[in-house]
Design an enzyme around this catalytic site. Sequence first.
Site, short mmCIF file in Angstrom:
data_model
loop_
_atom_site.label_atom_id
_atom_site.label_comp_id
_atom_site.label_asym_id
_atom_site.label_seq_id
_atom_site.Cartn_x
_atom_site.Cartn_y
_atom_site.Cartn_z
NE ARG A 32 -3.85 -2.39 2.28
CZ ARG A 32 -4.92 -2.72 3.01
NH1 ARG A 32 -4.95 -1.68 4.12
NH2 ARG A 32 -5.50 -3.90 2.87
NE ARG A 71 -1.43 4.82 9.15
CZ ARG A 71 -2.61 4.79 9.02
NH1 ARG A 71 -3.51 4.24 7.93
NH2 ARG A 71 -3.65 4.82 9.95
CD GLU A 117 -9.02 -1.60 10.24
OE1 GLU A 117 -8.92 -2.40 9.39
OE2 GLU A 117 -8.86 -0.36 10.32
CB SER A 134 -12.12 -4.39 7.79
OG SER A 134 -11.80 -3.31 8.64
NE ARG A 188 -2.60 -2.15 11.17
CZ ARG A 188 -3.36 -1.12 10.98
NH1 ARG A 188 -4.49 -1.10 11.63
NH2 ARG A 188 -2.94 -0.04 10.26
#
Length: 424
Positions: free
Chosen positions: A260, A275, A347, A350, A389
Amino acid sequence: MFDIKAIRENPEAFDKGWKKRGIEPQSAELLALDEKWRAKQTELQEAQSRRNEASKAIGMAKSKGEDADDLIREVAELKQQMPALEEEIRDLEEELNGRLLRLDNIPADDVPLGDGEEDNLEVRKWGDLPSFDFEPKQHFEIGEELGQMDFERAARMSGSRFVVLRGDLARLERALAAFMLDMHTGEFGYEEVSPPALVRDQALFGTSQLPKFEEDMFKTDTGHYLISTSEIPLTNMVREDIVEEESLPLRFTALTPCFRSEAGSAGKDTRGMIRLHQFQKVEMVSVTTPEQSWDELERMTSIAEEVLKRLKLPYRVLTLCTGDMGFAARKTYDLEVWLPGQDTYREISSCSNTGDFQARRMNTRCRPKGEKKTRFVHTLNGSGLAVGRTLVAVLENYQQADGSVVVPPVLRPYMRGQEVIKKS
């Protein structure tokens, strides 16, 4: 992508759904464009029909020795007009489809209204927050002091937002991924897939990363894109297929690197592994009938939760509000894991039901047994989990005063029985 016929039939429902996301009514402009496109199509069809009639009349006139000059001129004029009409139709169709491709999916009726993450609805919590007789550290402090997490070396070769894991932490990352895959495939019926990490733009259009989110992707000079999630290749496994309904649901899982650009995230999580430009993730994807999809969302979410339960990591589940939900989703649950070093939940997964939103873009349908008629499938995706994570959460929740980290019992078989990670 939406069916313009459905918008024609019920424009108020679409405008109401977009309004929940804070999007101005779109149906009037879309239908005006659609009407213009259809009018031009009718004009072209009439021109083609008249050309054919006039061409026949020319032949008949010549066979009778009659004058056909007017008819010949008319056919010539029609032949000149038709390419221009065809180009207009292509331009209008491109404009209409471009508008439809960029419109967010319609939220489910039970999705809470809201503008951002502050309006998300907490559904449940699990686990007791750990207590320490020392000040808990953040994961990058733990990893660097162990000598097994190196951002500086990664930056020398790749720049910012990369990490090198070494020794026991590299093994722990691998152990987490293997544990997740074994659970998904061995207990919950997912088929493990090893998909490409490079895809063409049509795959990204199918899962809706394109055209709206191109800036978030890394693109090669061959026209391929590096995947930002294995949702992309896993969902495209059924692209342009007609699936027999008795074979549904299909459930796929994969461990892949994800890439990303993190466009727009300057200043956010600049330290650590939260991130990164490249990270590992175990993904779950389901392909179902419309009747199955809401139960499948609950099932998928519970499986992601089970990973955290077995690791004994405290977490909470949120229903995302309309203002925080992803572009393609009709409903999303976020799982947030407790990070003692940050003293907050972050988070880690999802899980979303996209309804037939992606299926329409991929032209993926299902067919009941013994019937000819088909309908679009529903697709779902969820992190099961983001491996990096999860590693962060393990380090922070299992840290000890001397800087070592206890290996969660469920991971020890994957770590050759190792119980504690100590400084190299």
